[in-house]
Design an enzyme around this catalytic site. Structure first.
Site, PDB file in Angstrom:
ATOM      1  N   ARG A  58       0.837  -1.211   0.000  1.00 45.00           N
ATOM      2  CA  ARG A  58       0.000   0.000   0.000  1.00 45.00           C
ATOM      3  C   ARG A  58       0.874   1.264   0.000  1.00 45.00           C
ATOM      4  NH1 ARG A  58      -4.147  -0.355   4.724  1.00 45.00           N
ATOM      5  NH2 ARG A  58      -4.983   1.510   3.699  1.00 45.00           N
ATOM      6  N   HIS A 108      -6.062   7.405  12.133  1.00 43.89           N
ATOM      7  CA  HIS A 108      -5.711   5.973  11.992  1.00 43.89           C
ATOM      8  C   HIS A 108      -4.258   5.789  11.601  1.00 43.89           C
ATOM      9  CE1 HIS A 108     -10.181   4.652  11.313  1.00 43.89           C
ATOM     10  NE2 HIS A 108      -9.925   4.979  12.570  1.00 43.89           N
ATOM     11  N   CYS A 116       8.641   2.807  16.232  1.00 48.16           N
ATOM     12  CA  CYS A 116       9.520   1.833  16.885  1.00 48.16           C
ATOM     13  C   CYS A 116       8.809   1.222  18.093  1.00 48.16           C
ATOM     14  CB  CYS A 116      10.816   2.506  17.349  1.00 48.16           C
ATOM     15  SG  CYS A 116      11.922   1.353  18.203  1.00 48.16           S
ATOM     16  N   CYS A 135      15.670   0.746  13.997  1.00 51.51           N
ATOM     17  CA  CYS A 135      15.117   2.053  14.352  1.00 51.51           C
ATOM     18  C   CYS A 135      16.229   3.108  14.271  1.00 51.51           C
ATOM     19  CB  CYS A 135      14.564   2.002  15.781  1.00 51.51           C
ATOM     20  SG  CYS A 135      14.113   3.615  16.447  1.00 51.51           S
ATOM     21  N   THR A 176     -17.112   7.834   3.580  1.00 52.81           N
ATOM     22  CA  THR A 176     -16.925   6.810   4.606  1.00 52.81           C
ATOM     23  C   THR A 176     -18.228   6.043   4.794  1.00 52.81           C
ATOM     24  OG1 THR A 176     -16.272   6.370   6.911  1.00 52.81           O
ATOM     25  CG2 THR A 176     -17.418   8.450   6.478  1.00 52.81           C
ATOM     26  N   GLU A 204     -23.233   6.285  -1.581  1.00 54.75           N
ATOM     27  CA  GLU A 204     -24.572   5.829  -1.178  1.00 54.75           C
ATOM     28  C   GLU A 204     -24.738   6.130   0.309  1.00 54.75           C
ATOM     29  OE1 GLU A 204     -22.847   2.448  -2.194  1.00 54.75           O
ATOM     30  OE2 GLU A 204     -21.953   2.344  -0.219  1.00 54.75           O
ATOM     31  N   ALA A 220     -17.232  11.870  -4.874  1.00 56.44           N
ATOM     32  CA  ALA A 220     -16.608  12.991  -4.164  1.00 56.44           C
ATOM     33  C   ALA A 220     -15.939  13.949  -5.144  1.00 56.44           C
ATOM     34  CB  ALA A 220     -15.580  12.447  -3.171  1.00 56.44           C
TER      35      ALA A 220
HETATM   36  N1  APR Z   1     -17.007   9.176  -3.860  1.00 57.20           N
HETATM   37  C1  APR Z   1     -17.684   9.183  -2.686  1.00 57.20           C
HETATM   38  N2  APR Z   1     -17.847   8.092  -1.903  1.00 57.20           N
HETATM   39  C2  APR Z   1     -17.288   6.946  -2.349  1.00 57.20           C
HETATM   40  C3  APR Z   1     -16.567   6.854  -3.563  1.00 57.20           C
HETATM   41  C4  APR Z   1     -16.448   8.038  -4.332  1.00 57.20           C
HETATM   42  N3  APR Z   1     -15.795   8.057  -5.512  1.00 57.20           N
HETATM   43  N4  APR Z   1     -16.146   5.564  -3.723  1.00 57.20           N
HETATM   44  C5  APR Z   1     -16.577   4.890  -2.637  1.00 57.20           C
HETATM   45  N5  APR Z   1     -17.263   5.708  -1.815  1.00 57.20           N
HETATM   46  C6  APR Z   1     -17.882   5.395  -0.529  1.00 57.20           C
HETATM   47  C7  APR Z   1     -18.482   4.001  -0.447  1.00 57.20           C
HETATM   48  O1  APR Z   1     -19.828   4.048  -0.853  1.00 57.20           O
HETATM   49  C8  APR Z   1     -18.340   3.685   1.047  1.00 57.20           C
HETATM   50  O2  APR Z   1     -19.500   4.086   1.762  1.00 57.20           O
HETATM   51  O3  APR Z   1     -16.852   5.430   0.428  1.00 57.20           O
HETATM   52  C9  APR Z   1     -17.161   4.546   1.497  1.00 57.20           C
HETATM   53  C10 APR Z   1     -15.922   3.733   1.829  1.00 57.20           C
HETATM   54  O4  APR Z   1     -16.224   2.928   2.943  1.00 57.20           O
HETATM   55  P1  APR Z   1     -15.108   1.951   3.544  1.00 57.20           P
HETATM   56  O5  APR Z   1     -14.514   1.155   2.439  1.00 57.20           O
HETATM   57  O6  APR Z   1     -15.741   1.258   4.698  1.00 57.20           O
HETATM   58  O7  APR Z   1     -13.960   2.927   4.059  1.00 57.20           O
HETATM   59  P2  APR Z   1     -13.957   3.782   5.396  1.00 57.20           P
HETATM   60  O8  APR Z   1     -15.344   4.195   5.763  1.00 57.20           O
HETATM   61  O9  APR Z   1     -12.953   4.842   5.211  1.00 57.20           O
HETATM   62  O10 APR Z   1     -13.411   2.725   6.484  1.00 57.20           O
HETATM   63  C11 APR Z   1     -13.201   3.213   7.779  1.00 57.20           C
HETATM   64  O11 APR Z   1     -12.288   1.083   8.414  1.00 57.20           O
HETATM   65  O12 APR Z   1     -10.988  -0.726   7.907  1.00 57.20           O
HETATM   66  C12 APR Z   1     -11.022   0.438   8.612  1.00 57.20           C
HETATM   67  O13 APR Z   1      -9.153   1.709   9.215  1.00 57.20           O
HETATM   68  C13 APR Z   1      -9.958   1.386   8.133  1.00 57.20           C
HETATM   69  O14 APR Z   1     -10.062   3.794   8.037  1.00 57.20           O
HETATM   70  C14 APR Z   1     -10.741   2.609   7.675  1.00 57.20           C
HETATM   71  C15 APR Z   1     -12.063   2.468   8.407  1.00 57.20           C
END
Ligand code: APR
Length: 234
Positions: A58, A108, A116, A135, A176, A204, A220
């Site tokens: 990553r 996060h 370290c 380290c 999110t 969504e 976004a």
């Molecule tokens: N524009 C807007 N929203 C989007 C797009 C886009 N182009 N692509 C995807 N999404 C939305 C999806 O619909 C989903 O609801 O972004 C969201 C991503 O959700 P997750 O994959 O669950 O990511 P996130 O919410 O950041 O996860 C939170 O979970 O695994 C842990 O530490 C990790 O920080 C992460 C945390």
């Protein structure tokens, strides 16, 4: 309506259009890797090379991606808005910083750093991190782990974040799923403080949609620049 103190929560969805996988969308990171294998302290003890490899891949990917229109719009908002603009990000990529946002809180952790386990020093680390690396502060190895908050660990900067949530008059959540706490509970904390407008931008409805006064569904990269121009009165 004009706002003074803007707090923005971002998740993996804001980086999706830059080419970084989200976690829970179809084909996302958690479809390809088990959380218990790569994102817990126990996983790191059990198989440190596998965990280091997951984050090295990553980290390497950061070199191939660039900020998208949503990151750039938020940086423009921070630059041109008269009041404070703070980004609280769940993301561990550096795309907000590379878009020239400066007021960014990585709750996060960050892919571009390691910590370290012996002396606690957090250090910039842009290449692969492996167990033989020492380290730079205490010289010990194996000692370096990804500077990432794993499941079961406490996110960073929570005191500062709670202060911000109680003072803002606009809370925006972008990209999110609203499924991982404490970030998923931030909108409820803002609502409890009683006077901020709350807006969700997501592909969504997130799990927390019922807490938001307003929601805009779509990409976004399309919606955030429009929102920023509205907020800047353009
Ligand atoms: N524009 C807007 N929203 C989007 C797009 C886009 N182009 N692509 C995807 N999404 C939305 C999806 O619909 C989903 O609801 O972004 C969201 C991503 O959700 P997750 O994959 O669950 O990511 P996130 O919410 O950041 O996860 C939170 O979970 O695994 C842990 O530490 C990790 O920080 C992460 C945390």
């Amino acid at each position: 309506m004009t706002y003074q103190n803007i707090v923005i929560l971002t998740g993996a969805g804001i980086s999706a259009e830059s080419g970084l996988s989200t976690f829970r969308d179809e084909g996302g990171l958690w479809a390809k890797h088990r959380i218990e294998d790569v994102a817990t302290p126990e996983a790191f003890i059990k198989n440190p090379d596998l965990v280091q490899g997951f984050y090295n891949a990553r980290r390497r990917q950061l070199q191939d991606v660039t900020p998208n229109g949503a990151h750039l719009a938020l940086a423009k908002l921070e630059k041109e808005h008269s009041g404070p603009v703070t980004i609280i990000t769940q993301n561990v990529d550096d795309l907000h910083e590379r878009a020239l946002s400066h007021n960014v809180i990585h709750m996060h952790g960050e892919l571009s750093k390691v910590r370290c386990t012996q002396c606690g020093r957090v250090q910039l680390w842009l290449g692969d991190c492996t167990q033989d690396k020492a380290c730079s502060a205490c010289g010990k190895s194996p000692a370096l782990r990804p500077y990432i908050v794993w499941f079961g660990e406490l996110p960073y900067y929570m005191d500062r974040i709670h202060g911000l949530l109680g003072q803002c008059d606009l809370f925006i959540s972008i990209g999110t799923s609203g499924t991982v706490y404490p970030a998923a509970g931030f909108v409820a904390d803002v609502q409890k403080a009683g006077y901020a407008h709350t807006l969700e931008i997501n592909l969504e409805p997130s799990a927390g949609i019922s807490y938001f006064a307003e929601a805009r569904f779509g990409k976004a990269g399309d919606l955030v620049p429009v929102l920023v121009d509205e907020l800047l009165g353009k």
